[in-house]
Write an enzyme that holds these catalytic residues in place. Sequence first.
Site, PDB file in Angstrom:
ATOM      1  N   GLN A 103      39.397  43.706  47.023  1.00 17.06           N
ATOM      2  CA  GLN A 103      39.730  42.611  47.934  1.00 17.06           C
ATOM      3  C   GLN A 103      40.660  43.081  49.050  1.00 17.06           C
ATOM      4  O   GLN A 103      40.469  42.739  50.219  1.00 17.06           O
ATOM      5  CB  GLN A 103      40.365  41.460  47.150  1.00 17.06           C
ATOM      6  CG  GLN A 103      39.386  40.751  46.229  1.00 17.06           C
ATOM      7  CD  GLN A 103      40.034  39.623  45.447  1.00 17.06           C
ATOM      8  OE1 GLN A 103      41.218  39.343  45.590  1.00 17.06           O
ATOM      9  NE2 GLN A 103      39.257  38.977  44.596  1.00 17.06           N
TER      10      GLN A 103
ATOM     11  N   ASP B  88      37.031  42.840  35.525  1.00 16.74           N
ATOM     12  CA  ASP B  88      36.648  41.471  35.174  1.00 16.74           C
ATOM     13  C   ASP B  88      35.999  41.375  33.796  1.00 16.74           C
ATOM     14  O   ASP B  88      35.878  40.275  33.246  1.00 16.74           O
ATOM     15  CB  ASP B  88      35.695  40.897  36.227  1.00 16.74           C
ATOM     16  CG  ASP B  88      36.415  40.542  37.518  1.00 16.74           C
ATOM     17  OD1 ASP B  88      37.644  40.342  37.481  1.00 16.74           O
ATOM     18  OD2 ASP B  88      35.746  40.455  38.565  1.00 16.74           O
TER      19      ASP B  88
ATOM     20  N   LYS C 206      45.335  37.757  37.553  1.00 12.25           N
ATOM     21  CA  LYS C 206      44.032  37.122  37.754  1.00 12.25           C
ATOM     22  C   LYS C 206      44.213  35.603  37.629  1.00 12.25           C
ATOM     23  O   LYS C 206      45.323  35.094  37.707  1.00 12.25           O
ATOM     24  CB  LYS C 206      43.028  37.673  36.738  1.00 12.25           C
ATOM     25  CG  LYS C 206      42.689  39.147  36.962  1.00 12.25           C
ATOM     26  CD  LYS C 206      41.876  39.330  38.220  1.00 12.25           C
ATOM     27  CE  LYS C 206      41.405  40.753  38.425  1.00 12.25           C
ATOM     28  NZ  LYS C 206      40.563  40.876  39.632  1.00 12.25           N
TER      29      LYS C 206
ATOM     30  N   ARG D  49      45.386  37.575  31.881  1.00  8.56           N
ATOM     31  CA  ARG D  49      44.295  37.759  30.919  1.00  8.56           C
ATOM     32  C   ARG D  49      44.692  38.613  29.722  1.00  8.56           C
ATOM     33  O   ARG D  49      44.042  38.531  28.672  1.00  8.56           O
ATOM     34  CB  ARG D  49      43.059  38.324  31.630  1.00  8.56           C
ATOM     35  CG  ARG D  49      42.411  37.289  32.526  1.00  8.56           C
ATOM     36  CD  ARG D  49      41.211  37.801  33.291  1.00  8.56           C
ATOM     37  NE  ARG D  49      40.654  36.734  34.118  1.00  8.56           N
ATOM     38  CZ  ARG D  49      39.822  36.925  35.129  1.00  8.56           C
ATOM     39  NH1 ARG D  49      39.454  38.153  35.465  1.00  8.56           N
ATOM     40  NH2 ARG D  49      39.354  35.900  35.820  1.00  8.56           N
TER      41      ARG D  49
ATOM     42  N   ARG E 293      36.599  33.623  33.111  1.00  5.52           N
ATOM     43  CA  ARG E 293      36.312  34.831  32.319  1.00  5.52           C
ATOM     44  C   ARG E 293      36.831  34.681  30.887  1.00  5.52           C
ATOM     45  O   ARG E 293      36.194  35.158  29.940  1.00  5.52           O
ATOM     46  CB  ARG E 293      36.946  36.059  32.965  1.00  5.52           C
ATOM     47  CG  ARG E 293      36.567  36.301  34.410  1.00  5.52           C
ATOM     48  CD  ARG E 293      35.240  36.977  34.576  1.00  5.52           C
ATOM     49  NE  ARG E 293      34.918  37.154  35.983  1.00  5.52           N
ATOM     50  CZ  ARG E 293      33.709  37.084  36.497  1.00  5.52           C
ATOM     51  NH1 ARG E 293      32.667  36.837  35.733  1.00  5.52           N
ATOM     52  NH2 ARG E 293      33.494  37.270  37.784  1.00  5.52           N
TER      53      ARG E 293
END
Length: 423
Positions: free
Chosen positions: A166, A312, A339, A343, A385
């Site tokens: 990104q 991811d 994220k 996570r 996710r």
Amino acid sequence: MDVEVKKKNSLKGVISVPGDKSISHRAVMIGSIAEGLTEVENFLVAKDTLSTVECMRKLGVDIKLERNRVKVYGKGLYLSKSSEVLDVGNSGTTIRLLMGILAGQEFETILTGDDSIKRRPMGRVIVPLTLMGAKIEAREGNFAPVKIRGGKLRGIEYKMPIASAQVKSSIMLASLYAEGRTVIEEPALSRNHTELMLQTFGARIEIDGKKIFCYPGSKLKGQKIIVPGDISSAAYFIVAANLLPNSEVVIKDVNVNPTRTGIIDVLKGMGGNVELINERYVNNEKIADIVVKSSKLKGIEIGGDLIPKLIDEIPVIAVAAVFAEGTTVIKNAEELKVKESNRIKSMTSELGKMGAKIFETEDGMIIEGTGFLRGAEVESYNDHRVAMSLWIAGLLAEGRTIIKKAECVDVSYPDFYKTFDML
């Protein structure tokens, strides 16, 4: 919305997964700043990508969406000032890449998003764009909302502190408006969809290992883009078919760009049965059908340059590790903390509720392969996710599992639960 998942005996069938999220975002954004018509087939229709469509419309771009086909009537490099704040919803890709485009526009724009976006770091984009000449203000700590005034930019040489597609993409998009060459150096290779797509549209982008050379002055021309299936969406089926006995699943037309196939590399390293067939290239992107069969997995160490290729997919890899023989160590994955949720914490907490021997570390997790999970009530943390990974855990667990706020899968894969019902 809560969903209930029960143990499944096996998976068999042939499926397709939705269009790649990263490529869908980029096709609309780059098509918007190209000249002429860009047609996008197999566009991912999901909350994140629709945020990109709405933001580009507010910047004066005519975009027609019919099911999963999009027509983008490009305005060229220079867009129109929005009369409204641009709301990116939950999409980190939208806000960070759009900042690169807005850095080259001679007007002021305010970007905001949901609570998750307001917790995600924007300084990593603000720093290089400011060096290029954009004027950017953000909330204390460099968080959204962000106010950006673009204008005359200059090319820079920028050594990225972290591997981030990104951030890299934002700088590349800004470089289209800069005077002079821009050079970006990554510490490790991250997904390269922006480089490939900009080349497809006619930009002069040269790649030499971990260095990217961007030259301004090229006119971008509208293209026909066929979006391949998203390997991040395919990952859940790949893991489930490896773990459930007597399974065989074929996933058609998936993007297997080498910067994205870390999930396949890891599962093969664990002893998984994953094969690519019918390999070919479309719009510079490598595509294949993925054939997955049941296998016995063993624990491994995952880290280093592999992490950007599967960042991811780490939540679902954690589920696979529970059913692998031995211990799996995931390291160098601090990026997971910023994220949609943290996570590392989300997966260690929720798999722990299901009986996994899983431990949080500073930069990852350690999972002891016990081969057993029990059904439980678990939290998605409103993170797509995490929700999809816990669904896979529920398919393998004894008893029933309830996933809270499970509708968050709409961010990337609205038909996720329905697709599993087909197998």
